[in-house]
Design a protein around this motif. Structure first.
Motif, PDB file in Angstrom:
ATOM      1  N   LEU A   1     -67.273 -28.655 -52.595  1.00 22.70           N
ATOM      2  CA  LEU A   1     -66.556 -29.905 -52.360  1.00 22.70           C
ATOM      3  C   LEU A   1     -66.574 -30.355 -50.908  1.00 22.70           C
ATOM      4  CD1 LEU A   1     -63.396 -29.246 -54.590  1.00 22.70           C
ATOM      5  CD2 LEU A   1     -65.524 -30.417 -55.220  1.00 22.70           C
ATOM      6  N   GLY A   2     -66.903 -29.449 -49.996  1.00 23.40           N
ATOM      7  CA  GLY A   2     -66.977 -29.849 -48.600  1.00 23.40           C
ATOM      8  C   GLY A   2     -66.297 -28.871 -47.665  1.00 23.40           C
ATOM      9  N   LYS A   3     -66.296 -29.208 -46.387  1.00 19.38           N
ATOM     10  CA  LYS A   3     -65.771 -28.329 -45.347  1.00 19.38           C
ATOM     11  C   LYS A   3     -64.837 -29.115 -44.438  1.00 19.38           C
ATOM     12  CE  LYS A   3     -69.357 -29.374 -41.994  1.00 19.38           C
ATOM     13  NZ  LYS A   3     -70.098 -28.912 -40.831  1.00 19.38           N
ATOM     14  N   SER A   4     -63.966 -28.371 -43.739  1.00 12.53           N
ATOM     15  CA  SER A   4     -63.146 -28.943 -42.685  1.00 12.53           C
ATOM     16  C   SER A   4     -62.907 -27.857 -41.655  1.00 12.53           C
ATOM     17  CB  SER A   4     -61.820 -29.475 -43.223  1.00 12.53           C
ATOM     18  OG  SER A   4     -61.094 -28.448 -43.878  1.00 12.53           O
ATOM     19  N   SER A   5     -62.676 -28.263 -40.405  1.00 15.55           N
ATOM     20  CA  SER A   5     -62.492 -27.306 -39.320  1.00 15.55           C
ATOM     21  C   SER A   5     -61.152 -27.510 -38.649  1.00 15.55           C
ATOM     22  CB  SER A   5     -63.608 -27.440 -38.272  1.00 15.55           C
ATOM     23  OG  SER A   5     -64.869 -27.196 -38.857  1.00 15.55           O
ATOM     24  N   SER A   6     -60.651 -26.431 -38.022  1.00 14.17           N
ATOM     25  CA  SER A   6     -59.372 -26.483 -37.326  1.00 14.17           C
ATOM     26  C   SER A   6     -59.498 -25.771 -35.998  1.00 14.17           C
ATOM     27  CB  SER A   6     -58.272 -25.817 -38.156  1.00 14.17           C
ATOM     28  OG  SER A   6     -58.140 -26.459 -39.397  1.00 14.17           O
ATOM     29  N   GLU A   7     -58.735 -26.246 -35.032  1.00 20.70           N
ATOM     30  CA  GLU A   7     -58.772 -25.685 -33.689  1.00 20.70           C
ATOM     31  C   GLU A   7     -57.472 -24.963 -33.411  1.00 20.70           C
ATOM     32  OE1 GLU A   7     -59.753 -27.190 -29.127  1.00 20.70           O
ATOM     33  OE2 GLU A   7     -59.912 -28.542 -30.823  1.00 20.70           O
ATOM     34  N   GLY A   8     -57.559 -23.761 -32.825  1.00 21.43           N
ATOM     35  CA  GLY A   8     -56.361 -22.996 -32.499  1.00 21.43           C
ATOM     36  C   GLY A   8     -55.530 -23.700 -31.446  1.00 21.43           C
ATOM     37  N   GLU A   9     -54.199 -23.732 -31.641  1.00 24.97           N
ATOM     38  CA  GLU A   9     -53.315 -24.442 -30.730  1.00 24.97           C
ATOM     39  C   GLU A   9     -53.416 -23.892 -29.307  1.00 24.97           C
ATOM     40  OE1 GLU A   9     -49.431 -24.335 -32.305  1.00 24.97           O
ATOM     41  OE2 GLU A   9     -49.923 -25.480 -34.106  1.00 24.97           O
ATOM     42  N   ALA A  10     -53.506 -22.561 -29.205  1.00 23.96           N
ATOM     43  CA  ALA A  10     -53.519 -21.955 -27.880  1.00 23.96           C
ATOM     44  C   ALA A  10     -54.890 -22.035 -27.212  1.00 23.96           C
ATOM     45  CB  ALA A  10     -53.077 -20.496 -27.958  1.00 23.96           C
ATOM     46  N   GLN A  11     -55.899 -22.456 -28.001  1.00 26.44           N
ATOM     47  CA  GLN A  11     -57.261 -22.473 -27.463  1.00 26.44           C
ATOM     48  C   GLN A  11     -57.820 -23.891 -27.459  1.00 26.44           C
ATOM     49  OE1 GLN A  11     -58.626 -19.627 -26.401  1.00 26.44           O
ATOM     50  NE2 GLN A  11     -56.883 -18.388 -27.029  1.00 26.44           N
ATOM     51  N   GLY A  12     -56.959 -24.876 -27.347  1.00 25.90           N
ATOM     52  CA  GLY A  12     -57.372 -26.242 -27.591  1.00 25.90           C
ATOM     53  C   GLY A  12     -58.213 -26.882 -26.519  1.00 25.90           C
ATOM     54  N   GLN A  13     -58.348 -26.298 -25.365  1.00 30.19           N
ATOM     55  CA  GLN A  13     -59.064 -26.964 -24.296  1.00 30.19           C
ATOM     56  C   GLN A  13     -60.493 -26.431 -24.189  1.00 30.19           C
ATOM     57  OE1 GLN A  13     -56.717 -26.591 -20.755  1.00 30.19           O
ATOM     58  NE2 GLN A  13     -55.093 -27.917 -21.525  1.00 30.19           N
ATOM     59  N   GLY A  14     -61.378 -27.079 -24.908  1.00 37.86           N
ATOM     60  CA  GLY A  14     -62.787 -26.766 -24.779  1.00 37.86           C
ATOM     61  C   GLY A  14     -63.231 -25.470 -25.405  1.00 37.86           C
ATOM     62  N   SER A  15     -62.452 -24.907 -26.326  1.00 34.80           N
ATOM     63  CA  SER A  15     -62.814 -23.604 -26.887  1.00 34.80           C
ATOM     64  C   SER A  15     -63.591 -23.714 -28.180  1.00 34.80           C
ATOM     65  CB  SER A  15     -61.547 -22.780 -27.140  1.00 34.80           C
ATOM     66  OG  SER A  15     -60.765 -23.407 -28.138  1.00 34.80           O
ATOM     67  N   GLY A  16     -63.664 -24.914 -28.760  1.00 37.28           N
ATOM     68  CA  GLY A  16     -64.326 -25.054 -30.049  1.00 37.28           C
ATOM     69  C   GLY A  16     -63.386 -24.749 -31.190  1.00 37.28           C
TER      70      GLY A  16
ATOM     71  N   GLU B   1     -61.542 -22.914 -34.260  1.00 39.11           N
ATOM     72  CA  GLU B   1     -61.093 -21.551 -34.500  1.00 39.11           C
ATOM     73  C   GLU B   1     -61.291 -21.136 -35.955  1.00 39.11           C
ATOM     74  OE1 GLU B   1     -59.228 -19.350 -31.981  1.00 39.11           O
ATOM     75  OE2 GLU B   1     -60.752 -20.613 -31.059  1.00 39.11           O
ATOM     76  N   SER B   2     -61.461 -22.085 -36.865  1.00 37.38           N
ATOM     77  CA  SER B   2     -61.620 -21.750 -38.275  1.00 37.38           C
ATOM     78  C   SER B   2     -62.383 -22.849 -38.994  1.00 37.38           C
ATOM     79  CB  SER B   2     -60.251 -21.543 -38.946  1.00 37.38           C
ATOM     80  OG  SER B   2     -59.534 -22.761 -38.990  1.00 37.38           O
ATOM     81  N   VAL B   3     -62.897 -22.493 -40.173  1.00 37.43           N
ATOM     82  CA  VAL B   3     -63.564 -23.466 -41.022  1.00 37.43           C
ATOM     83  C   VAL B   3     -63.155 -23.197 -42.460  1.00 37.43           C
ATOM     84  CG1 VAL B   3     -65.657 -22.019 -41.194  1.00 37.43           C
ATOM     85  CG2 VAL B   3     -65.796 -24.472 -41.679  1.00 37.43           C
ATOM     86  N   LYS B   4     -62.820 -24.266 -43.175  1.00 32.45           N
ATOM     87  CA  LYS B   4     -62.382 -24.154 -44.570  1.00 32.45           C
ATOM     88  C   LYS B   4     -63.447 -24.741 -45.485  1.00 32.45           C
ATOM     89  CE  LYS B   4     -58.842 -26.614 -46.247  1.00 32.45           C
ATOM     90  NZ  LYS B   4     -59.170 -27.280 -47.543  1.00 32.45           N
ATOM     91  N   LEU B   5     -63.821 -23.964 -46.510  1.00 28.47           N
ATOM     92  CA  LEU B   5     -64.812 -24.379 -47.499  1.00 28.47           C
ATOM     93  C   LEU B   5     -64.121 -24.504 -48.844  1.00 28.47           C
ATOM     94  CD1 LEU B   5     -67.504 -21.743 -46.454  1.00 28.47           C
ATOM     95  CD2 LEU B   5     -67.314 -24.098 -45.605  1.00 28.47           C
ATOM     96  N   ASP B   6     -64.282 -25.639 -49.513  1.00 33.65           N
ATOM     97  CA  ASP B   6     -63.625 -25.887 -50.797  1.00 33.65           C
ATOM     98  C   ASP B   6     -64.658 -25.934 -51.920  1.00 33.65           C
ATOM     99  OD1 ASP B   6     -61.019 -26.057 -49.789  1.00 33.65           O
ATOM    100  OD2 ASP B   6     -61.261 -28.180 -49.292  1.00 33.65           O
ATOM    101  N   PHE B   7     -64.281 -25.317 -53.057  1.00 33.27           N
ATOM    102  CA  PHE B   7     -65.144 -25.272 -54.241  1.00 33.27           C
ATOM    103  C   PHE B   7     -64.318 -25.714 -55.452  1.00 33.27           C
ATOM    104  CE2 PHE B   7     -66.519 -22.263 -51.109  1.00 33.27           C
ATOM    105  CZ  PHE B   7     -67.895 -22.380 -51.082  1.00 33.27           C
ATOM    106  N   GLY B   8     -64.953 -26.418 -56.376  1.00 38.28           N
ATOM    107  CA  GLY B   8     -64.232 -26.932 -57.534  1.00 38.28           C
ATOM    108  C   GLY B   8     -64.876 -26.554 -58.857  1.00 38.28           C
ATOM    109  N   LEU B   9     -64.021 -26.375 -59.860  1.00 37.78           N
ATOM    110  CA  LEU B   9     -64.468 -26.136 -61.229  1.00 37.78           C
ATOM    111  C   LEU B   9     -63.512 -26.879 -62.147  1.00 37.78           C
ATOM    112  CD1 LEU B   9     -66.366 -24.595 -63.199  1.00 37.78           C
ATOM    113  CD2 LEU B   9     -64.672 -22.757 -63.206  1.00 37.78           C
ATOM    114  N   TYR B  10     -64.074 -27.634 -63.102  1.00 37.36           N
ATOM    115  CA  TYR B  10     -63.255 -28.494 -63.943  1.00 37.36           C
ATOM    116  C   TYR B  10     -63.640 -28.344 -65.405  1.00 37.36           C
ATOM    117  CZ  TYR B  10     -62.674 -30.417 -59.300  1.00 37.36           C
ATOM    118  OH  TYR B  10     -62.442 -30.532 -57.953  1.00 37.36           O
ATOM    119  N   GLY B  11     -62.673 -28.612 -66.268  1.00 39.47           N
ATOM    120  CA  GLY B  11     -62.911 -28.480 -67.697  1.00 39.47           C
ATOM    121  C   GLY B  11     -64.088 -29.304 -68.166  1.00 39.47           C
TER     122      GLY B  11
END
Length: 320
Positions: free
Chosen positions: A113-128, A130-140
């Motif tokens: 279903l796609g991806k999204s990324s998040s940045e760590g609060e304490a590392q917010g200045q130029g650190s890139g 901190e995590s990436v979320k991958l979503d997958f779907g299955l439906y009836g």
């Protein structure tokens, strides 16, 4: 929807820095994500099965059989297969009675279903990121007709796999999209890689009640603070009050498994005889390098009425 304080917050893409970002590679059969710091995760579209989770050091945290089928021909022996909507052999009667063992989610191709990324609060200045979320779907609607005929309910599953520097989070969202209620069980059947089962103990289950499948599904209470494995183990720990189950190596932390909105934990190791009897279990002495610590809702049944949603999962931390 369960509130998870550890869940990363999505960034506004326009606000991102020019620092290194996670890479996500998508092929015909899998999705692989890697953080700039080196952590990585790989998920097969078949079963949305996580087949690798490595820390920044390159250490692999999941065990996958050398003979595991990764081509979609059968459920994967290892990694993190998704069990839904029934755990274990199905009951002789009832809505799930015609389904295969552990249901159909682990043996069906999912949609990325796609991806999204998040940045760590304490590392917010130029650190890139901190995590990436991958979503997958299955439906009836996407199920094979042969499966629909065995379990004809309308549902939606969204499986989110979040790779962060602090660990790996896997969460399953279950929604009833039909006009009648139904019941289900779910489990994340996690195979953890260890160095030596003889030096491994599991904590966080002391004084808990468990159903021992090796002893004819009889109920017992664990009397010791830690569990050592010296023979076949197949236990369903129920109604756990402590969120964290820890795997220790020589008494030192190796892995933590933290339940999220789930009360049951399964501990499984096939040991010698059962490992030898499984054609896709290799090497045959691989039981010495793995233990399953599986979070789920399997002691009873969850019921969803039309439009209702259930969500549960886990956060895993590695110490290597």
């Amino acid at each position: 929807m369960v509130d998870r304080p550890k869940k990363p917050t999505s960034l506004n893409p326009s606000a991102r820095s020019s620092a290194p970002q996670p890479t996500v590679d998508i092929s015909d059969d899998r999705v692989t994500a890697t953080l700039p710091t080196g952590e990585s995760v790989s998920i097969l579209l078949y079963g949305a099965t996580v087949i690798s989770w490595k820390t920044a050091s390159g250490a692999e945290n999941l065990w996958v059989s050398e003979k595991a089928a990764l081509d979609g021909s059968k459920p994967v022996r290892g990694g993190i297969p998704i069990v839904f909507p029934v755990f274990g052999p199905p009951p002789k009667e009832g809505p799930t009675s015609k389904l295969p063992q552990h249901g159909f989610a682990r043996s069906t191709r999912w949609e990325f279903l796609g991806k999204s990324s998040s940045e760590g609060e304490a590392q917010g200045q130029g650190s890139g990121d901190e995590s990436v979320k991958l979503d997958f779907g299955l439906y009836g609607a996407g199920l094979d007709e042969s499966v629909k005929s065995k379990w004809p309910y309308e549902f939606g599953l969204v499986y989110s796999v979040t790779l962060g520097r602090e660990g790996l989070m896997t969460v399953l969202n279950v929604r009833n999209e039909g006009d009648e209620g139904w019941e289900f069980q779910m489990l994340l059947h996690t195979y953890l890689r260890i160095d030596d089962i003889s030096k491994t103990t599991i904590s966080g289950l002391g004084s808990a009640t468990y159903i021992d499948k090796v002893l004819d599904a009889t109920t017992h209470t664990q009397s010791t603070p830690t569990l050592s494995i010296t023979s076949e183990v197949d236990r369903v720990y129920t109604g756990l009050k402590q969120d964290t189950t820890s795997v220790l190596a020589d008494g030192k932390p190796r892995l933590d498994v933290v339940r999220d909105n789930l009360e049951d934990t399964v501990v499984w190791n096939p040991w010698r005889e059962k490992a030898n009897a499984m054609g896709d279990f290799a090497p045959k002495d691989g039981y010495k390098q793995m233990v399953c610590v599986e979070v789920g809702s399997v002691a009873g049944w969850q019921r969803l009425e039309p439009g209702e949603t259930f969500e549960g999962g886990m956060m895993m931390r590695s110490y290597v």
